[in-house]
Design an enzyme around this catalytic site. Structure first.
Site, PDB file in Angstrom:
ATOM      1  N   GLY A 203       0.833  -1.196   0.000  1.00 42.27           N
ATOM      2  CA  GLY A 203       0.000   0.000   0.000  1.00 42.27           C
ATOM      3  C   GLY A 203       0.863   1.240   0.000  1.00 42.27           C
ATOM      4  O   GLY A 203       0.547   2.245   0.642  1.00 42.27           O
ATOM      5  N   GLY A 204       1.953   1.188  -0.755  1.00 42.51           N
ATOM      6  CA  GLY A 204       2.982   2.233  -0.683  1.00 42.51           C
ATOM      7  C   GLY A 204       2.788   3.410  -1.610  1.00 42.51           C
ATOM      8  O   GLY A 204       3.628   4.308  -1.640  1.00 42.51           O
TER       9      GLY A 204
ATOM     10  N   ASP B 184      -1.563  -7.311  -5.917  1.00 44.41           N
ATOM     11  CA  ASP B 184      -2.658  -7.425  -4.963  1.00 44.41           C
ATOM     12  C   ASP B 184      -2.198  -8.333  -3.831  1.00 44.41           C
ATOM     13  O   ASP B 184      -1.909  -9.512  -4.052  1.00 44.41           O
ATOM     14  CB  ASP B 184      -3.881  -8.024  -5.672  1.00 44.41           C
ATOM     15  CG  ASP B 184      -5.106  -8.144  -4.771  1.00 44.41           C
ATOM     16  OD1 ASP B 184      -4.964  -8.032  -3.544  1.00 44.41           O
ATOM     17  OD2 ASP B 184      -6.211  -8.371  -5.310  1.00 44.41           O
TER      18      ASP B 184
ATOM     19  N   ASN C  74       1.077  -2.547   5.173  1.00 47.14           N
ATOM     20  CA  ASN C  74       0.218  -1.373   5.286  1.00 47.14           C
ATOM     21  C   ASN C  74      -1.023  -1.442   4.399  1.00 47.14           C
ATOM     22  O   ASN C  74      -2.014  -0.764   4.670  1.00 47.14           O
ATOM     23  CB  ASN C  74       1.029  -0.117   4.937  1.00 47.14           C
ATOM     24  CG  ASN C  74       0.162   1.117   4.779  1.00 47.14           C
ATOM     25  OD1 ASN C  74      -0.382   1.633   5.743  1.00 47.14           O
ATOM     26  ND2 ASN C  74       0.015   1.573   3.541  1.00 47.14           N
TER      27      ASN C  74
ATOM     28  N   SER D 191      -5.152  -0.671  13.387  1.00 47.75           N
ATOM     29  CA  SER D 191      -5.969   0.529  13.542  1.00 47.75           C
ATOM     30  C   SER D 191      -6.472   0.584  14.968  1.00 47.75           C
ATOM     31  O   SER D 191      -6.568  -0.448  15.649  1.00 47.75           O
ATOM     32  CB  SER D 191      -7.167   0.490  12.580  1.00 47.75           C
ATOM     33  OG  SER D 191      -8.125   1.480  12.901  1.00 47.75           O
TER      34      SER D 191
ATOM     35  N   TYR E 115     -14.016  -4.063   8.980  1.00 50.62           N
ATOM     36  CA  TYR E 115     -12.736  -3.374   9.150  1.00 50.62           C
ATOM     37  C   TYR E 115     -12.158  -3.607  10.544  1.00 50.62           C
ATOM     38  O   TYR E 115     -11.001  -4.015  10.701  1.00 50.62           O
ATOM     39  CB  TYR E 115     -12.939  -1.879   8.901  1.00 50.62           C
ATOM     40  CG  TYR E 115     -11.664  -1.068   8.978  1.00 50.62           C
ATOM     41  CD1 TYR E 115     -10.722  -1.126   7.959  1.00 50.62           C
ATOM     42  CD2 TYR E 115     -11.410  -0.235  10.069  1.00 50.62           C
ATOM     43  CE1 TYR E 115      -9.564  -0.374   8.019  1.00 50.62           C
ATOM     44  CE2 TYR E 115     -10.258   0.520  10.139  1.00 50.62           C
ATOM     45  CZ  TYR E 115      -9.340   0.444   9.112  1.00 50.62           C
ATOM     46  OH  TYR E 115      -8.177   1.184   9.186  1.00 50.62           O
TER      47      TYR E 115
ATOM     48  N   LYS F  77      -8.730  -5.767  11.672  1.00 48.71           N
ATOM     49  CA  LYS F  77      -7.607  -5.147  12.363  1.00 48.71           C
ATOM     50  C   LYS F  77      -7.370  -5.774  13.735  1.00 48.71           C
ATOM     51  O   LYS F  77      -6.223  -5.900  14.184  1.00 48.71           O
ATOM     52  CB  LYS F  77      -7.847  -3.646  12.499  1.00 48.71           C
ATOM     53  CG  LYS F  77      -7.894  -2.900  11.164  1.00 48.71           C
ATOM     54  CD  LYS F  77      -6.606  -3.056  10.373  1.00 48.71           C
ATOM     55  CE  LYS F  77      -6.586  -2.145   9.158  1.00 48.71           C
ATOM     56  NZ  LYS F  77      -5.315  -2.219   8.399  1.00 48.71           N
TER      57      LYS F  77
END
Length: 264
Positions: free
Chosen positions: A18-19, A67, A94, A146, A159, A163
């Site tokens: 996710g950079g 992915d 990330n 998170s 979500y 996490k």
């Protein structure tokens, strides 16, 4: 400032999933500023290409469109990174997606999409990167969870669950991989000024967060990157299996504190 020191005389190599934007990009910049080489992995090809161009450092920056939820694509990304740089010293898991819906409105497809990216992606990337890390003598993994993994919240069934599971996965990875020289830790950001938060957080929601966070503001991507970088550095060499809440005190604030704070 504690600067990471790779195991050999060569610059260290950090993989950041996710950079292409947000916390991932800030983390990539953190490593680059300290002499590391960086492989940025992201599913958004257009944004990734733009990020690679803006960094303007072809000798030290690699961009791989992939992915994290697909085992074959993870294996290819590890292979391409290894072929380019010959080592992996740090992995930052990330990459993540979010669906903000109530439990009865969340579809099975949406649930699977969130779990497969946020949880299974971190499992796959760590599993595939670890052999390359071990070949070089070890390394560090940081999973980005998170505050929603530490405390429940409305409309975060997929979500928040992903996490919370990622936080426990961190412990599982830490006790097994730590024996071999790979430290695994977790950062749990509170509300952060990212493109995603700007899209989903209304003015009213932002105001509510300000009231609930003792520092009375959102965090920045650079602040989260500092926490991630520290956990990858020798300064954190005895830290393993821990979750650091980078949240301005949000998790510590408890029930009723915003009201009490306003009268303080």
């Amino acid at each position: 400032m504690n600067t990471p020191a790779p195991a050999s005389s060569l610059p260290g190599v950090a993989v950041v999933t996710g950079g292409a934007r947000g916390i991932g990009l800030a983390t990539g910049r953190w490593f680059l500023a300290r002499g590391w080489r960086v492989s940025l992995w992201d599913i958004d090809a257009a944004t990734l290409a733009a990020t690679e161009k803006s960094l303007a450092d072809p000798e030290r920056v690699q961009a791989i469109h992939m992915d994290v939820s697909q085992p074959d694509q993870v294996a290819r990304a590890v292979r391409v990174t290894d072929e380019r740089f010959g080592r992996i010293d740090a992995l930052v898991n990330n990459a993540g997606v979010a669906v903000f819906k109530r439990i009865l409105d969340t579809t099975w497809e949406e649930w699977r999409h969130v779990i497969s990216t946020n949880l299974e992606g971190a499992f796959l990337c760590t599993q595939q990167c670890a052999p390359v890390m071990l070949r070089g003598g070890g390394g560090a993994v940081v999973n980005i969870a998170s505050i929603s993994g530490l405390r429940a919240s409305t409309m975060r069934v997929a979500y928040g669950t992903s996490k919370g599971a990622l936080i426990h996965l961190t412990k599982q990875q830490a006790i097994e991989l730590g024996n071999a020289g790979i430290r695994v830790n977790c950062v749990a950001p509170g509300p952060v000024d990212t493109e995603m938060s700007k899209l989903v957080h209304t003015v009213a929601i932002r105001s509510d967060y300000y009231d609930a966070i003792p520092l009375n503001r959102y965090g920045t991507t650079e602040e989260i990157a500092e926490a991630v970088g520290w956990l990858c550095s020798p300064a954190a060499s005895y830290i393993n299996g821990q979750t650091l809440a980078a949240d301005g005190g949000f998790d510590a604030s408890g029930v009723g504190l915003p009201t009490l704070r306003r009268t303080a």
